[in-house]
Design a protein around this motif. Sequence first.
Motif: not given
Length: 387
Positions: A57-75
């Motif tokens: 609920w507070f802080g970073t979880d796996k969904s957040d990190v996976s989203g960041e990974i996908n953003e890098f891969l989109d780049d």
Amino acid sequence: MFLRIHIIFSLVLCVMVHGAWASDENNLQFDQPQVLKTLQSAVEKFDELETVPDKSWFGTDKSDVSGEINEFLDDVIAILDIPELVRLRQDYRKVEQAIIERQDKIAHLREGRLLAPEGDPTFTTKLTPTMMLREWTAKTRGDYVLLIDSHQNTIDSYRAELKNIETKMSELLSSIGVTLEPDQIEFWLSSVIGDDVLSMSVVFSNIKVVAGQLGDLTEESGENLTYAKRYYGMLVMLHQLVVNMQENFISKTDNDILPKLAGFSRDADQNIAEAKRLIRDGGNRSHLESNIAANELTKDAIELYQKIVTSHRNKVSQALKISDRERQVAINTYKTVRLSSDVSNLIREGLSTFETLSNLHIPAAAEFQNAEIREEFRKLTEKLKND
């Protein structure tokens, strides 16, 4: 040892940067150092997945990190899609839009011609310097004919420019191992999935280049396990990138394009049924039969469109099964990497996999049946984009 490896790594990157700048004259090189840098950022986030909770609920979880990974891969995808080919595709779309705008103007001028008095082109219209001013000063039918002809000549020039772009794209694609004739380029660019198909072809071709570079870097790193693991992690991210592109393409076709085409087909069926009913009720047979023929032509174009989209969707789905399996193997291997020599061999095996996937994504050759189908195909593409 660490210093020696670091120096080698830096030298290799310098060579790669030099190579990228040396090839700027034909704009076929992607930014190789930036690809590696972005992949490394994705690897660092991938490693972080092991340390964050599944949900929080507070802080970073796996969904957040996976989203960041996908953003890098989109780049990474944006970098691997060769800039010159992207520019040519954008130019193609701009010229297409310019043709549509000119056609709209011609339709408006034909209305004006219908209401204008008879007469040859006036002196004012002939000498007015800009097209906009000519349209304001047009009075006679001759004036409107002059304007229509001028717009039509411009359209002809635009269409010649489209052919020129198709030829350039064919030549550039050929230089990276993707063989498509100019008329096949036209076919795919007239399709709503064309940009995705061409982009996957280019990106997957360049992924083979990156995988080969990672193999070279691994061999250069010798027994340094830190770098060996890093390079293999980048390969894992390339596998994830491929899966992302394939899954996004399948989702787009299943949830957007194919349902819209089915809806267009139902609309055409309803129009045909209504026209037949009106004929039975005594409506103008000639006009209504013409409407039926127009709707039948639309249905033929829709059927061709559905066949093309479904065929390539199934092709991508077939490749996705391989991609997903290899991605899972790569992730499992990444977690158990121990010897740098093993990593070098594994990266070479990954290169073979990417070769197979690249071949599966080569766009199939397809041709329009006739000019009428070609025009309906373009109209459907515009409708798919705008709906």
